[in-house]
Design a protein around this motif. Structure first.
Motif, PDB file in Angstrom:
ATOM      1  N   TYR A 175       0.833  -1.205   0.000  1.00 24.05           N
ATOM      2  CA  TYR A 175       0.000   0.000   0.000  1.00 24.05           C
ATOM      3  C   TYR A 175       0.868   1.256   0.000  1.00 24.05           C
ATOM      4  CZ  TYR A 175      -3.618   3.283   1.662  1.00 24.05           C
ATOM      5  OH  TYR A 175      -4.484   4.340   1.807  1.00 24.05           O
ATOM      6  N   ARG A 176       1.882   1.289   0.857  1.00 23.32           N
ATOM      7  CA  ARG A 176       2.753   2.456   0.936  1.00 23.32           C
ATOM      8  C   ARG A 176       3.483   2.682  -0.390  1.00 23.32           C
ATOM      9  NH1 ARG A 176       4.799   3.506   6.225  1.00 23.32           N
ATOM     10  NH2 ARG A 176       6.439   4.769   5.269  1.00 23.32           N
ATOM     11  N   THR A 177       3.881   1.606  -1.043  1.00 19.80           N
ATOM     12  CA  THR A 177       4.591   1.723  -2.311  1.00 19.80           C
ATOM     13  C   THR A 177       3.704   2.370  -3.365  1.00 19.80           C
ATOM     14  OG1 THR A 177       5.919  -0.229  -1.769  1.00 19.80           O
ATOM     15  CG2 THR A 177       5.852   0.431  -4.085  1.00 19.80           C
ATOM     16  N   LEU A 178       2.437   1.984  -3.398  1.00 20.60           N
ATOM     17  CA  LEU A 178       1.498   2.619  -4.327  1.00 20.60           C
ATOM     18  C   LEU A 178       1.325   4.096  -3.969  1.00 20.60           C
ATOM     19  CD1 LEU A 178      -1.225  -0.185  -4.600  1.00 20.60           C
ATOM     20  CD2 LEU A 178       0.469   0.452  -6.330  1.00 20.60           C
ATOM     21  N   LYS A 179       1.214   4.400  -2.695  1.00 22.55           N
ATOM     22  CA  LYS A 179       1.064   5.797  -2.273  1.00 22.55           C
ATOM     23  C   LYS A 179       2.284   6.622  -2.642  1.00 22.55           C
ATOM     24  CE  LYS A 179      -0.726   6.540   1.847  1.00 22.55           C
ATOM     25  NZ  LYS A 179      -0.957   6.407   3.322  1.00 22.55           N
ATOM     26  N   ASP A 180       3.445   5.979  -2.718  1.00 25.25           N
ATOM     27  CA  ASP A 180       4.669   6.675  -3.096  1.00 25.25           C
ATOM     28  C   ASP A 180       4.855   6.766  -4.608  1.00 25.25           C
ATOM     29  OD1 ASP A 180       5.381   7.195  -0.486  1.00 25.25           O
ATOM     30  OD2 ASP A 180       6.655   5.417  -0.279  1.00 25.25           O
ATOM     31  N   GLY A 181       3.834   6.346  -5.353  1.00 20.53           N
ATOM     32  CA  GLY A 181       3.874   6.485  -6.811  1.00 20.53           C
ATOM     33  C   GLY A 181       4.708   5.446  -7.529  1.00 20.53           C
ATOM     34  N   LYS A 182       5.013   4.345  -6.867  1.00 21.90           N
ATOM     35  CA  LYS A 182       5.830   3.293  -7.472  1.00 21.90           C
ATOM     36  C   LYS A 182       4.942   2.138  -7.926  1.00 21.90           C
ATOM     37  CE  LYS A 182       9.476   4.470  -4.136  1.00 21.90           C
ATOM     38  NZ  LYS A 182      10.459   5.095  -5.040  1.00 21.90           N
ATOM     39  N   THR A 183       5.414   1.424  -8.945  1.00 23.40           N
ATOM     40  CA  THR A 183       4.676   0.273  -9.460  1.00 23.40           C
ATOM     41  C   THR A 183       5.049  -0.973  -8.666  1.00 23.40           C
ATOM     42  OG1 THR A 183       4.590   1.204 -11.686  1.00 23.40           O
ATOM     43  CG2 THR A 183       4.294  -1.173 -11.492  1.00 23.40           C
ATOM     44  N   VAL A 184       4.034  -1.779  -8.334  1.00 20.19           N
ATOM     45  CA  VAL A 184       4.229  -3.014  -7.585  1.00 20.19           C
ATOM     46  C   VAL A 184       3.999  -4.202  -8.511  1.00 20.19           C
ATOM     47  CG1 VAL A 184       3.364  -4.476  -5.698  1.00 20.19           C
ATOM     48  CG2 VAL A 184       3.546  -1.982  -5.388  1.00 20.19           C
ATOM     49  N   LEU A 185       4.945  -5.138  -8.503  1.00 23.68           N
ATOM     50  CA  LEU A 185       4.767  -6.436  -9.141  1.00 23.68           C
ATOM     51  C   LEU A 185       4.578  -7.451  -8.028  1.00 23.68           C
ATOM     52  CD1 LEU A 185       4.853  -8.145 -11.811  1.00 23.68           C
ATOM     53  CD2 LEU A 185       7.285  -8.521 -11.311  1.00 23.68           C
ATOM     54  N   VAL A 186       3.536  -8.268  -8.118  1.00 24.52           N
ATOM     55  CA  VAL A 186       3.220  -9.213  -7.049  1.00 24.52           C
ATOM     56  C   VAL A 186       2.702 -10.500  -7.682  1.00 24.52           C
ATOM     57  CG1 VAL A 186       0.862  -8.311  -6.787  1.00 24.52           C
ATOM     58  CG2 VAL A 186       1.946  -9.487  -4.852  1.00 24.52           C
ATOM     59  N   THR A 187       2.858 -11.601  -6.979  1.00 27.07           N
ATOM     60  CA  THR A 187       2.284 -12.860  -7.445  1.00 27.07           C
ATOM     61  C   THR A 187       1.036 -13.186  -6.633  1.00 27.07           C
ATOM     62  OG1 THR A 187       3.787 -14.030  -5.948  1.00 27.07           O
ATOM     63  CG2 THR A 187       4.429 -13.908  -8.270  1.00 27.07           C
ATOM     64  N   THR A 188       0.200 -14.039  -7.192  1.00 29.22           N
ATOM     65  CA  THR A 188      -0.912 -14.578  -6.422  1.00 29.22           C
ATOM     66  C   THR A 188      -0.350 -15.588  -5.425  1.00 29.22           C
ATOM     67  OG1 THR A 188      -1.274 -16.367  -8.015  1.00 29.22           O
ATOM     68  CG2 THR A 188      -2.526 -14.331  -8.336  1.00 29.22           C
ATOM     69  N   TYR A 189      -1.172 -16.004  -4.504  1.00 31.25           N
ATOM     70  CA  TYR A 189      -0.720 -16.957  -3.497  1.00 31.25           C
ATOM     71  C   TYR A 189      -0.245 -18.249  -4.167  1.00 31.25           C
ATOM     72  CZ  TYR A 189      -0.485 -19.758   0.679  1.00 31.25           C
ATOM     73  OH  TYR A 189      -0.020 -20.563   1.687  1.00 31.25           O
ATOM     74  N   GLY A 190       0.976 -18.667  -3.856  1.00 23.69           N
ATOM     75  CA  GLY A 190       1.537 -19.867  -4.456  1.00 23.69           C
ATOM     76  C   GLY A 190       1.890 -19.714  -5.926  1.00 23.69           C
ATOM     77  N   ILE A 191       1.862 -18.493  -6.433  1.00 20.33           N
ATOM     78  CA  ILE A 191       2.207 -18.158  -7.833  1.00 20.33           C
ATOM     79  C   ILE A 191       1.265 -18.830  -8.832  1.00 20.33           C
ATOM     80  CG2 ILE A 191       4.188 -17.619  -9.326  1.00 20.33           C
ATOM     81  CD1 ILE A 191       6.078 -18.723  -7.297  1.00 20.33           C
ATOM     82  N   ARG A 192       0.178 -19.408  -8.370  1.00 24.91           N
ATOM     83  CA  ARG A 192      -0.640 -20.248  -9.238  1.00 24.91           C
ATOM     84  C   ARG A 192      -1.216 -19.489 -10.429  1.00 24.91           C
ATOM     85  NH1 ARG A 192      -0.549 -22.881  -4.572  1.00 24.91           N
ATOM     86  NH2 ARG A 192      -0.706 -25.165  -4.583  1.00 24.91           N
TER      87      ARG A 192
END
Length: 245
Positions: free
Chosen positions: A75-92
């Motif tokens: 959340y903080r990263t988005l508020k700081d204007g940065k892009t987030v790359l994330v996986t779903t649980y277990g990368i499925r």
């Protein structure tokens, strides 16, 4: 990827018994730390430590694992204007992009949650990620020592995430990595290293930031013959990479 069962299991058991005193139970898994990386008392302090690091301030795109203890960081990263790359649980279901420029600000917090990111974020393939540069990778973990060697839940997901991104050139040996843990999860002892273990340059706790010199990161990519049973069938990006040859 498999691990040394007796050594790693004994380390996890020791740390998990201490973690239970400060962990925040998960709504689905309660205190089953083999199923999730727990949030903990003081994680906001750890988040503040991370956001003060030059590697965070300079980053434009950050991979942040889908762990409970770093939801606030997403959340903080988005508020700081940065892009987030994330996986779903277990990368499925693979990788998802959370772009604060494409998501209304009132939905940033929901997007940072595992239950919201797939509804609000954008699914990306490895081919999509190839054109990106991941500036920083952040993960939670079960235990970590002062040399930045970490043990997760026992499934090897962060090591797989590193290997997938390394295989397509989105990260390299100079990409910095951060582990977020409670102080009780930091061990001042030697741990047995595997070829695929992804070391961390920083260990960030609710009390301090530990800078690791020469954290070791693998350059072997995916070790196909070492994958746990069912991973290739269950994990979308692994199938994509395999099909590409």
């Amino acid at each position: 990827m498999p691990s040394c069962p007796s050594h790693k299991a004994s380390i996890r058991s020791k740390v998990w018994s201490q973690l239970r005193q400060v962990a925040i139970p998960d709504s689905r898994f309660h205190h089953d730390y083999s199923s999730f990386i727990a949030d903990f008392q003081g994680s906001t302090i750890a988040t503040n430590h991370i956001t003060s690091l030059p590697c965070y301030k300079d980053a434009k795109t950050i991979f942040i694992a889908p762990d409970n203890c770093i939801q606030e960081l997403r959340y903080r990263t988005l508020k700081d204007g940065k892009t987030v790359l994330v996986t779903t649980y277990g990368i499925r279901r693979g990788f998802w992009i959370l772009d604060p420029k494409a998501i209304p600000s009132e939905r940033w917090e929901m997007a940072s949650l595992l239950d919201g990111m797939e509804r609000i974020g954008r699914h990306v393939t490895l081919r999509d990620i190839e054109s990106m540069k991941i500036d920083l990778m952040v993960t939670g973990t079960s235990a970590i020592n002062l040399e930045g060697l970490r043990f997760g839940k026992g499934h090897g997901y962060f090591d797989l995430e590193w290997a997938l991104l390394y295989s397509i050139g989105a990260v390299g040996k100079n990409t910095q990595t951060v582990a977020v843990v409670h102080e009780c999860q930091v061990l001042d002892e030697d741990l047995q290293r595997e070829a695929w273990d992804t070391g961390c340059d920083f260990v960030v706790t609710n009390e301090r930031v530990i800078v690791v010199k020469d954290a070791r990161k693998p350059d072997c990519g995916i070790l196909w013959d070492q994958l746990q049973d069912g991973m290739l069938e269950d994990i979308e990006p692994l199938r994509e990479l395999k099909e590409r040859g």
